[in-house]
Design an enzyme around this catalytic site. Structure first.
Site, PDB file in Angstrom:
ATOM      1  N   GLN A   1       0.812  -1.215   0.000  1.00  0.00           N
ATOM      2  CA  GLN A   1       0.000   0.000   0.000  1.00  0.00           C
ATOM      3  C   GLN A   1       0.851   1.272   0.000  1.00  0.00           C
ATOM      4  OE1 GLN A   1      -3.127  -1.427   3.231  1.00  0.00           O
ATOM      5  NE2 GLN A   1      -3.836   0.356   2.118  1.00  0.00           N
TER       6      GLN A   1
ATOM      7  N   ASP B   1      -2.334  -4.939  -0.155  1.00  0.00           N
ATOM      8  CA  ASP B   1      -1.992  -6.221   0.454  1.00  0.00           C
ATOM      9  C   ASP B   1      -2.798  -6.508   1.719  1.00  0.00           C
ATOM     10  OD1 ASP B   1      -0.685  -4.229   1.922  1.00  0.00           O
ATOM     11  OD2 ASP B   1       1.308  -5.091   1.674  1.00  0.00           O
TER      12      ASP B   1
END
Length: 485
Positions: free
Chosen positions: A82, A242
């Protein structure tokens, strides 16, 4: 041929591609390829082209190890680290290395953004207060430090957006990963025009937000198919971040478990739970979930987890499992600064040493310091049932010292899911959704990938918790001062 889906986990350190049986969720094989991270003094960068090359290498390796026919693959999805900032030119090539989530140079920009609107306004609009990891702060850092690059940007992407666009030719993101930018509003489910103006970021540079991570982004282009060794036209999901993919892999969401917390032990540590309650807590990142049902994924994140503790073990000349409870020693392993607590300029701190303190106790104290920060964040999660077991995932969940430290400090039961590659498996469930397989959370729940051995609770070690808390409270001023030297 049995139908297969491929879930890709493009993390900080590597790409993993899981070849998964669509009917059962069984992982047939996992292909891996490394990334390269560079930088010092708070800088953490990677070349996005390496991510793309690694994706092709990992998919090829996974298919080869599975002995799978590429024609059996029905869908692909990418879950990515991220917050990273990827800026592209008009041909889709990176203008510079990506600024990664753990690049702390943007801490001053995050503080300035917070001061500009106030923490409460940021929480009401985005669910999060800007910190150095958030993409908005990184964009402001780029604008202030490399204005020519910012001005030349023809596109701004997150890591998973960049890879999905390479696969499909379509510029698309999802609510989950977009909610980690601090320019996407979880209140409206769209980019916030006022925040974009504040950031001096043109909305035309951003990808379209799909309704969910399992939405169809497009078909695999001929060029991408050649690079991956797959047939062209295979459905590709929008994908997600993720953490959101790990939640899908655990079956957390509207079609699965709500208000059940998970603790992920990786390079970073995270605590999260899928909930109906929209988070607005400065101690948490108030993310949206990837399932597209109006659910949220409030998350607490620490920068220093397995990698930091492994470094302490190396300094002591110990194996990572050769740890004992810390005794009087306290170690705050903030080797890369810290996000929770918000101390981006901090360094590691060791205190409470005696003549009788052993190296094994110092290593155990590093585990305790890392776990303490995660449990403090866990206590802030809205709707996370206090009696629900903790689902322990990530690389650390396979380590005895990590598991036992979490049990001893939390006092809660712990579930160790049988499936270890939960980010990749969550991405595979998104791929199944894009291929017409239904709600990805329901798919993963049917696969039972979030189930596993349950360890009973033990009495919480209150003395250790109180000792670490007291040291952190006293040391915060010192650690904050260090960040301004």
């Amino acid at each position: 041929m049995d139908t297969l889906v491929i879930g890709v986990d493009s993390s900080t350190q590597s790409t993993k591609a899981a070849v998964v049986a669509a009917a059962t969720g069984r992982i047939l094989a996992v292909g891996r390829a490394p990334h390269t991270v560079t930088g010092a003094d708070g800088a953490r960068e990677s070349d996005p082209e390496r991510w793309w090359a690694a994706l092709g290498e990992a998919v090829a390796a996974g298919l080869a190890r599975a002995g799978a026919d590429p024609r059996a693959v029905a869908g692909v999805a990418v879950a990515g680290q991220q917050h990273g900032l990827v800026v592209l030119d008009r041909s889709g090539r990176p203008l510079r290395p990506a600024l990664l989530w753990n690049d702390t140079r943007s801490a001053p920009q995050a503080a300035a953004l917070t001061a500009r609107l106030g923490a409460r306004s940021w929480l009401e609009r985005t669910g999060s207060v800007p910190v150095a990891s958030m993409t908005a702060a990184k964009w402001r850092w780029l604008r202030e430090n490399e204005p020519r690059t910012a001005d030349a940007a023809a596109a701004v992407r997150l890591p998973h957006d960049f890879l999905t666009e390479r696969l499909t030719g379509t510029a698309v993101t999802d609510p989950g990963d977009a909610s980690g930018t601090c320019w996407y509003s979880t209140a409206t489910g769209a980019y916030d025009p006022g925040l974009l103006d504040l950031l001096e970021l043109d909305a035309a540079l951003l990808p379209k937000a799909a309704p969910s991570g399992g939405a169809l982004a497009g078909g695999l282009t001929a060029r991408a198919a050649s690079a991956l060794g797959l047939p062209a036209g295979i459905p590709v999901a929008a994908g997600t971040g993720d953490n959101m993919a790990a939640a899908v892999g655990l079956g957390l969401g509207a079609a699965g478990l709500l208000d059940h917390p998970a603790v992920s032990l990786g390079t970073s540590g995270t605590v999260f739970a899928a909930t109906r309650e929209r988070p607005a807590n400065p101690a948490l990142a108030g993310f949206a979930a990837a399932d597209g049902h109006g659910t949220y994924l409030p998350l607490g994140c620490t920068l220093n987890c397995t990698l930091a503790v492994d470094r302490v073990a190396a300094l002591l000349g110990l194996d990572r499992e050769d740890a004992a409870p810390g005794g009087e020693a306290v170690v705050l392993p903030y080797l890369d600064g810290e996000r929770t607590p918000d101390l981006p300029g901090a360094s590691g701190l060791m205190t409470g040493l005696r003549h009788t303190t052993t190296p094994r106790q110092l290593l155990g104290a590093a585990y305790e310091g890392a776990v303490f920060a995660l449990l403090r964040a866990l206590g802030e999660l809205p709707g996370a049932a206090s009696d629900a077991p903790l689902r322990l995932v990530g690389g650390g969940a396979r380590g005895r010292a990590w598991v036992e430290t979490v049990r001893r400090l939390s006092g809660r039961a712990v579930v160790l899911p049988r499936t270890t590659e939960l980010v990749a498996v969550g991405a595979a469930a998104l791929a199944a959704g894009a291929a017409g397989g239904g709600d990805p959370v329901a798919v993963a729940a049917g696969w039972r990938t979030g189930e596993g051995e349950t360890l009973p609770p033990v009495p919480p070690d209150r003395a250790t918790l109180d000792r670490i808390s007291a040291v952190l409270d006293r040391a915060t001023a010192l650690l904050t001062t260090q960040g301004h030297r």
